[in-house]
Scaffold this motif. Structure first.
Motif, mmCIF file in Angstrom:
data_model
loop_
_atom_site.group_PDB
_atom_site.id
_atom_site.type_symbol
_atom_site.label_atom_id
_atom_site.label_comp_id
_atom_site.label_asym_id
_atom_site.label_seq_id
_atom_site.Cartn_x
_atom_site.Cartn_y
_atom_site.Cartn_z
ATOM 1 N N UNK A 184 0.801 -1.170 0.192
ATOM 2 C CA UNK A 184 -0.079 -0.075 0.089
ATOM 3 C C UNK A 184 0.879 1.229 0.156
ATOM 4 N N UNK A 185 2.036 1.194 0.661
ATOM 5 C CA UNK A 185 2.949 2.462 0.791
ATOM 6 C C UNK A 185 3.372 2.675 -0.651
ATOM 7 N N UNK A 186 4.063 1.653 -1.198
ATOM 8 C CA UNK A 186 4.468 1.783 -2.696
ATOM 9 C C UNK A 186 3.319 2.490 -3.655
ATOM 10 N N UNK A 187 2.202 1.829 -3.581
ATOM 11 C CA UNK A 187 1.360 2.364 -4.686
ATOM 12 C C UNK A 187 0.569 3.394 -4.311
ATOM 13 N N UNK A 188 0.520 3.857 -2.813
ATOM 14 C CA UNK A 188 0.374 5.397 -2.749
ATOM 15 C C UNK A 188 1.271 6.356 -3.016
ATOM 16 N N UNK A 189 2.792 5.933 -2.890
ATOM 17 C CA UNK A 189 3.672 6.879 -3.180
ATOM 18 C C UNK A 189 3.747 7.169 -4.583
ATOM 19 N N UNK A 190 3.477 6.263 -5.324
ATOM 20 C CA UNK A 190 3.559 5.981 -6.930
ATOM 21 C C UNK A 190 2.685 7.010 -7.520
ATOM 22 N N UNK A 191 1.511 7.010 -6.623
ATOM 23 C CA UNK A 191 0.425 8.057 -7.245
ATOM 24 C C UNK A 191 0.727 9.342 -6.888
ATOM 25 N N UNK A 192 1.264 9.689 -5.346
ATOM 26 C CA UNK A 192 1.596 10.923 -4.970
ATOM 27 C C UNK A 192 2.644 11.509 -5.816
ATOM 28 N N UNK A 193 3.686 10.820 -6.277
ATOM 29 C CA UNK A 193 4.649 11.318 -7.274
ATOM 30 C C UNK A 193 4.039 11.561 -8.601
ATOM 31 N N UNK A 194 3.278 10.647 -9.036
ATOM 32 C CA UNK A 194 2.758 10.859 -10.528
ATOM 33 C C UNK A 194 2.053 12.132 -10.663
ATOM 34 N N UNK A 195 1.090 12.159 -9.416
ATOM 35 C CA UNK A 195 0.198 13.324 -9.358
ATOM 36 C C UNK A 195 1.275 15.019 -9.390
ATOM 37 N N UNK A 196 2.246 14.812 -8.386
ATOM 38 C CA UNK A 196 2.952 15.935 -8.601
ATOM 39 C C UNK A 196 3.768 16.146 -9.757
ATOM 40 N N UNK A 197 4.233 15.313 -10.519
ATOM 41 C CA UNK A 197 4.747 15.122 -11.852
ATOM 42 C C UNK A 197 4.105 15.909 -12.846
ATOM 43 N N UNK A 198 2.477 15.212 -12.774
ATOM 44 C CA UNK A 198 1.669 15.952 -13.700
ATOM 45 C C UNK A 198 1.609 17.294 -13.582
ATOM 46 N N UNK A 199 1.589 17.616 -12.110
ATOM 47 C CA UNK A 199 1.155 19.260 -12.105
ATOM 48 C C UNK A 199 2.212 20.089 -12.572
ATOM 49 N N UNK A 200 3.440 19.632 -12.043
ATOM 50 C CA UNK A 200 4.677 20.412 -12.572
ATOM 51 C C UNK A 200 4.913 20.397 -13.914
ATOM 52 N N UNK A 201 4.583 19.243 -14.614
ATOM 53 C CA UNK A 201 4.914 19.303 -15.805
ATOM 54 C C UNK A 201 3.826 19.728 -16.906
ATOM 55 N N UNK A 202 2.664 20.009 -16.382
ATOM 56 C CA UNK A 202 1.505 20.302 -16.987
ATOM 57 C C UNK A 202 1.752 21.798 -17.797
ATOM 58 N N UNK A 203 1.513 21.512 -19.234
ATOM 59 C CA UNK A 203 1.979 22.714 -20.077
ATOM 60 C C UNK A 203 0.845 24.010 -19.687
#
Length: 215
Positions: A184-203
């Motif tokens: 659960x920790x791995x899955x949650x961390x993956x989603x949080x990192x993905x969300x942050x990267x999407x926000x930072x790289x969203x044009x």
């Protein structure tokens, strides 16, 4: 010294967890209840800020060849203070976090900021860097704790509210126990990192419009 930029770096652009990917062990291991997340986050914030200040003060007299060893000695001193303080005043938190408090000595977040920032900047800037990087780390811990505790136990505020049991939101039969296990920790961390990267790289809209006009 740009305070706003340091704040944004700590929270978003150079967040120690979602961008620099540092301190993963503690992030995955202790984010099962809100109590753990807040306790660990504030401990790292205090240690990081204090270590940054001392290392910044000593940066011109620490020999380059033994700088890492010196950083570890400074960090270990503050970790010991925090560890003993938790055992004296918050024994439940100390027991819950276990070895992860002493292991802050080798936490890559603190060593990384000491090497990349505190050793090259003044005391005020280093102190702010410690505060903002610590806040960024704490916020991610809290987010992960809330998600994992809610989905895995169906509660909110475990260790803090309702006598430490947390406020039950979902019936006991609904939550997925796996969310408070390592997977659960791995899955949650993956989603949080993905969300942050999407926000930072969203044009940005302006950039998109400029590209369309250019075409």
């Amino acid at each position: 010294m740009n305070v706003k930029q340091q704040f944004m770096d700590g929270m978003f652009f150079q967040n120690p967890v979602t961008v620099q990917l540092l301190g993963m062990c503690s992030v995955l291991a202790i984010t099962t209840t809100l109590f753990n997340g807040i306790g660990m986050g504030l401990s790292v914030l205090v240690i990081l800020t204090c270590a940054n200040v001392v290392i910044s003060l000593l940066r011109k007299i620490i020999p380059n060849k033994i700088r890492i060893a010196c950083y570890i000695v400074v960090i270990a001193g503050f970790v010991t203070i925090v560890d003993l303080a938790l055992k004296a005043f918050l024994p439940a938190l100390s027991e819950s976090l276990g070895l992860f408090i002493p292991l802050i000595v080798v936490n890559c977040i603190i060593l990384g900021r000491a090497e990349s920032f505190a050793s090259k900047n003044g005391v005020a800037a280093s102190a702010l860097d410690g505060v903002f990087q610590g806040l960024g780390y704490t916020v991610i811990l809290v987010i992960m704790c809330v998600i994992r505790e809610f989905l895995g136990a169906g509660t909110f505020g475990g260790g803090i509210l309702n006598g430490g049991e947390g406020v039950r939101i979902l019936p006991e039969s609904i939550p997925a126990l796996g969310m408070i296990l390592p997977v659960g920790g791995f899955l949650t961390l993956a989603v949080v990192i993905a969300a942050m990267q999407y926000i930072l790289n969203k044009p940005k809209k302006t950039e998109t419009k400029s590209e369309e006009v250019a075409k």
